[in-house]
Design an enzyme around this catalytic site. Structure first.
Site, PDB file in Angstrom:
ATOM      1  N   GLY A   1       0.772  -0.992   0.057  1.00  0.00           N
ATOM      2  CA  GLY A   1       0.097   0.069   0.083  1.00  0.00           C
ATOM      3  C   GLY A   1       0.898   1.061  -0.003  1.00  0.00           C
TER       4      GLY A   1
ATOM      5  N   ALA B   1      -0.120   4.308   4.842  1.00  0.00           N
ATOM      6  CA  ALA B   1      -1.243   3.634   4.886  1.00  0.00           C
ATOM      7  C   ALA B   1      -1.452   2.702   6.249  1.00  0.00           C
ATOM      8  CB  ALA B   1      -1.364   2.654   3.690  1.00  0.00           C
TER       9      ALA B   1
ATOM     10  N   THR C   1       3.610  -0.654   8.712  1.00  0.00           N
ATOM     11  CA  THR C   1       4.295  -0.935   9.760  1.00  0.00           C
ATOM     12  C   THR C   1       3.671  -0.797  11.089  1.00  0.00           C
ATOM     13  OG1 THR C   1       6.340   0.118   8.747  1.00  0.00           O
ATOM     14  CG2 THR C   1       6.503   0.116  10.976  1.00  0.00           C
TER      15      THR C   1
ATOM     16  N   SER D   1       6.062  -1.932  -2.520  1.00  0.00           N
ATOM     17  CA  SER D   1       5.846  -2.687  -3.622  1.00  0.00           C
ATOM     18  C   SER D   1       4.978  -2.397  -4.485  1.00  0.00           C
ATOM     19  CB  SER D   1       5.875  -4.345  -3.168  1.00  0.00           C
ATOM     20  OG  SER D   1       4.829  -4.465  -2.260  1.00  0.00           O
TER      21      SER D   1
END
Length: 950
Positions: A47, A51, A54, A122
């Site tokens: 995301g 968002a 973590t 990603s």
């Protein structure tokens, strides 16, 4: 290019030299995961920046590690770029390489059994799909978790100030703003974190791992969302239909072990998987672990070479190098007792198995590799209960058991059915799991009932479901679980409770006391109640988990009861502190991750006719309706109160608030208390109701076979005693031997219900004998290997004394038929006299004529004396003598005495038969005797048959 030029597999393992997977070089995943008690998996959280990847991963990691002791590691940009990826920038190629490296690392971590949490933006779908494929190729669970948050929300959050820098032009090529982000097309999980709290998001991920069995090391054997049973195996010990005939034939050749109806409840509990991983009645070692630890050790995957240890004979000399790795809950002894009579039969047999036979003569199971050991009753009672109460009903049951226990694994020859109208509500553990799955359950919470369900219970059950939904479950299913096995005499009968529960489900949500059938499953729990308080409630919870429950609703003083007047510390008061059960249950060894949902106090709100948690601001609007008050109102036949004018004194007004219980359910409860003295009207607990094993020329009336109102009458003879001929008459004169008599079978072979011809009742019907307390009488010493009955037209007259001075026992002559066939109750069978034994029973002479049915094909025409029988079937006499001398000892009575253990000759026996026949002739007036000249008891006999004084 560099990747393409690299040799993909550098073989360093001989097992993989021929192109096999590198997995051949490592510990098999099944063993690794079982030892770690978790599976490896990768949660790939993708995301935009901000968002919550973590934050949520950190919350999930903390919960899994601290609360559940799981091995978890978190990979994100921060800890990757300081080492593994520090040579990479932010170009498209570098980003792709970063994802590839991280994916490889996650694959290795997860293959090692670590739950790996990856938090990377990603952005490119192809890169993420390549990582997914790598996991799929390795057989590793992969979850793509899409944190779907609108960009405007991300700009508001901006935890690192990066969005502000983008806005100011300070930062270029920022993913999701001026660099692309390709959203997942089919992620396993989507989290809209702007609509969820951090805890809710972490909870969704936790439930996903839980549902798919990632948090356990064993393979998932239960449906998604349901826990594995203890021992990680669904136990189902029913013989497959195609093998049933073969097993029944085998069982017919085996030594027989008697099951009481309580034993049958326990057999059902074992065979249907409720006591997993137990596969039979406890061996001595298993019993010791249960008594001392309330749990047992298992090794289902043979990690320490202890697989199958519960199925092996107990060995007190040899100990394993390493203890089994897994402890599972097992708080109650599940044992099968036997007498010395049964023990001797097993030990003298060459076969390594026994047949388990019910009180009614049904062979229901085979027990393999029997282990016989001492029944240390005091030790079992002391450790199981922790209280001293000789009047406790289940403690009394334990002390009534035989002096030995039999352990061994069982095979059920068919489904155990009780034929009481309630069998549709009896389901195996496997069937229940399937039903929960069919309802779409992602978790199951069990509510045990031993009373009718009122609106307070319904409120608690509905509230529990709401609480579970708030924790992230989508479809929690309630298991309404009425106790079905043995219960004490003053508990509400099983059929009353089940029928009332049916009304609760039928009412649905239209009444405050109803339950939604769409999210509720009702199924009877098969085990007996033993009223062992904190010890027992652990088994209540564990057995529900074996059938799919993750939560167990537990109230005050679970499985407790008031002490009897004989209780040492608590006569007529609670045996256990009401708070101890819940506390012990939550902290008991082996309970694992099963969670408890506690009762809260609820009261009746008169303002809206709903039971709920009372509002402290308006205490006058709430009234308490205790169980004691409910029972009193039901006994008094209370009718519904006015919904707008509910009195404070319900007992005085004799009314029940309309919202307290569904109306038809209340009517059933009132009906029970109105007729509670009619004991045969209700079904107290699960006991088999079977058709009488009777001859076709007989008829029954009254209650079912085994009940005190059961009656059997012959269709061809007005009286079994007076009208059946004493001797058979054959059309072939050569067969009319003087040693032939007619045997009237009262108790067929293997049946322990004490049936007898009634001397006093009309037509001298065959009826159920009773104990002094009026309950049906059963033999408890073992399973009879003979048919038992009488010779008609005989009477052991109390006025006639033996040479030793013993009076006749005032009954017709008893007959023991020693053939191999089961003779039907009420049948009249030609039988060849072999001899007799003279029993001295409480000072009276009670002759036992021994005979062999002329229809018995096993022996043919060659057996004419007891000695002949011993020659072809050794040890028959010794077993019979043991039975006659000791069969009452299992009921706490002294041994009987035989005049001699050597049978009387055929000639002497025929003389006894003739003498008792002459006394019968006097009884019926055939010799001119008057009743007044006979023993006074003759005046109580029914003698009005055509062949007597009728």
């Amino acid at each position: 290019k560099a990747l393409a030029a690299t040799t993909p597999h550098i073989i360093e393992c001989s097992a993989a030299e021929r192109g096999e997977s590198q997995a051949a070089c490592h510990l098999p995943p099944k063993e690794r995961y079982a030892a770690l008690q978790q599976k490896g998996a990768t949660l790939w959280m993708t995301g935009c920046s901000g968002a919550g990847k973590t934050t949520i991963a950190t919350s999930l990691e903390e919960r899994l590690v601290k609360e559940y002791g799981k091995h978890v590691y978190r990979l994100d940009g921060d800890n990757l770029r300081t080492g593994l990826n520090r040579d990479l920038g932010f170009s498209s190629a570098d980003r792709a390489e970063s994802v590839r490296r991280t994916g490889e690392l996650a694959t290795l971590f997860s293959d090692a059994g670590v739950i790996t949490l990856v938090g990377l933006i990603s952005p490119y779908r192809a890169d993420r799909d390549a990582v997914r494929q790598r996991h799929l190729d390795q057989g590793i669970p992969f979850y793509e978790v899409f944190l779907d948050v609108p960009v405007d929300e991300l700009k508001k959050r901006d935890p690192k100030g990066q969005y502000a820098k983008v806005e100011s032009g300070e930062l270029k090529h920022f993913t999701c703003i001026d660099d692309p982000y390709e959203e997942p097309l089919t992620p396993e999980v989507t989290l809209k974190t702007h609509e969820l709290t951090i805890e809710q998001s972490a909870n969704i991920l936790f439930r996903t791992l839980e549902r798919d069995g990632i948090l356990i090391g064993a393979p998932k054997v239960s449906p998604p969302g349901l826990p594995n049973p203890d021992g990680d195996e669904i136990v189902d010990l029913h013989v497959p239909p195609e093998l049933q005939a073969e097993r029944r034939a085998e069982a017919a050749t085996l030594p027989k072990v008697l099951l009481t109806d309580i034993d049958l409840n326990w057999l059902q509990t074992i065979g249907e998987g409720w006591a997993s991983p137990l596969k039979g009645f406890m061996r001595e070692g298993t019993l010791l672990e249960t008594l001392h630890f309330n749990s047992i050790l298992v090794d289902p995957f043979n990690l320490t070479k202890n697989a199958g240890r519960l199925e092996r004979a107990t060995n007190f000399e040899v100990f394993p190098d390493h203890p089994p790795p897994q402890r599972v809950s097992m708080s109650l002894p599940i044992t099968l007792s036997c007498s010395s009579y049964t023990k001797d039969a097993i030990e003298s047999s060459s076969q390594n198995a026994v047949a388990l036979v019910t009180q009614m003569g049904q062979t229901v199971a085979i027990l393999r590799n029997p282990e016989i050991y001492a029944n240390r009753k005091e030790e079992i009672v002391t450790r199981m209960y922790g209280v001293i109460d000789p009047g406790h009903p289940y403690i009394q049951n334990i002390y009534k058991g035989g002096d030995y226990l039999i352990g061994g694994e069982v095979e059920l020859l068919d489904r155990i059915r009780y034929n009481d109208g309630l069998d549709p509500w009896r389901k195996t553990a496997r069937e229940l799991m399937a039903e929960f799955s069919a309802k779409g359950a992602d978790t199951v919470y069990a509510f045990q009932t031993r009373n009718p369900t009122h609106a307070g219970h319904a409120y608690l059950m509905r509230s529990a479901g709401e609480d579970l939904r708030s924790q992230g479950y989508q479809k929690p299913v309630l298991w309404l679980s009425p106790l079905g096995g043995w219960t004490k005499d003053d508990d509400v009968p099983l059929d009353v409770r089940v029928r009332q529960h049916e009304q609760v489900l039928e009412a649905g949500l239209s009444h405050p006391g109803g339950l939604d059938p769409a999210t509720t499953v009702m199924a009877i729990w098969p085990a007996p109640m033993v009223y062992a308080g904190p010890t027992e409630v652990q088994f209540h919870a564990k057995s529900r988990r074996s059938a799919g429950a993750s939560y167990f609703v537990v109230g005050r003083d679970p499985a407790g009861m008031k002490g009897s007047s004989e209780a040492q510390a608590s006569p007529d008061d609670d045996l256990y502190d009401g708070n101890h059960g819940r506390y012990v249950l939550q902290n008991s060894p082996g309970i694992g991750n099963m969670q408890m949902l506690s009762f809260v106090k609820v009261m009746y709100d008169v303002t809206d006719n709903v039971m709920k948690v009372p509002d402290e601001k308006r205490p006058d609007d709430f009234i308490s309706i205790s169980g004691t008050k409910m029972r009193l109102l039901a006994r008094n036949g209370a009718t519904p109160c006015s919904p707008t004018n509910i009195p404070t004194d319900l007992v005085q007004a004799n009314c029940i608030p309309s919202g307290f219980m569904v109306p038809k359910g209340w009517e059933g409860v009132v009906d029970y208390y109105k007729h509670s003295a009619e004991t045969e009207r209700f079904i107290p607990w699960s006991r088999p109701i079977l058709p009488a094993p009777k001859h076709e020329r007989t008829k029954t009336d009254g209650g079912h076979f085994g009940s005190t109102s059961f009656r059997l009458q012959h269709l061809d003879y007005p009286s079994f005693w007076h009208d059946v001929p004493m001797k058979p008459t054959f059309s072939n004169p050569a067969l009319n031997e003087p040693t032939m008599i007619n045997l009237i079978t009262e108790i067929p072979r293997m049946v322990t219900a004490k049936m007898e011809v009634s001397k006093e009742r009309s037509h001298n019907i065959i009826a159920q004998d009773t104990n002094k307390d009026g309950s049906p009488r059963y033999y408890t010493y073992g399973t009879p290997f003979f048919n038992y009955g009488l010779i008609a037209q005989t009477w052991e007259d109390p006025n006639v004394k033996s040479r030793a001075g013993h009076a006749g026992d005032n009954d017709p002559l008893d007959v023991i038929e020693l053939g191999s066939s089961v003779l039907e109750m009420g049948s009249v069978t030609p039988c060849r006299v072999l001899g007799s034994l003279e029993l001295i029973d409480e000072g009276e002479t009670d002759h036992k004529v021994l005979c062999l049915s002329v229809n018995d094909v096993r022996f043919g025409d060659d057996v004419r004396t007891v000695s002949d029988l011993e020659r072809v079937y050794p040890n028959t006499l010794a077993r019979l003598v043991d039975w006659l001398q000791r069969y009452k000892t299992s009921d706490g009575k002294p041994e009987n005495r035989l005049d001699s253990t050597t049978p009387k000759s055929v000639e002497d026996t025929l003389r006894i038969i003739d003498e008792t026949h002459q006394r019968w002739r006097a009884l019926c007036g055939h010799d001119g005797s008057t009743l007044s000249s006979l023993h006074p008891s003759a005046l109580t006999f029914w003698l009005d048959s055509p062949n007597c004084r009728g």
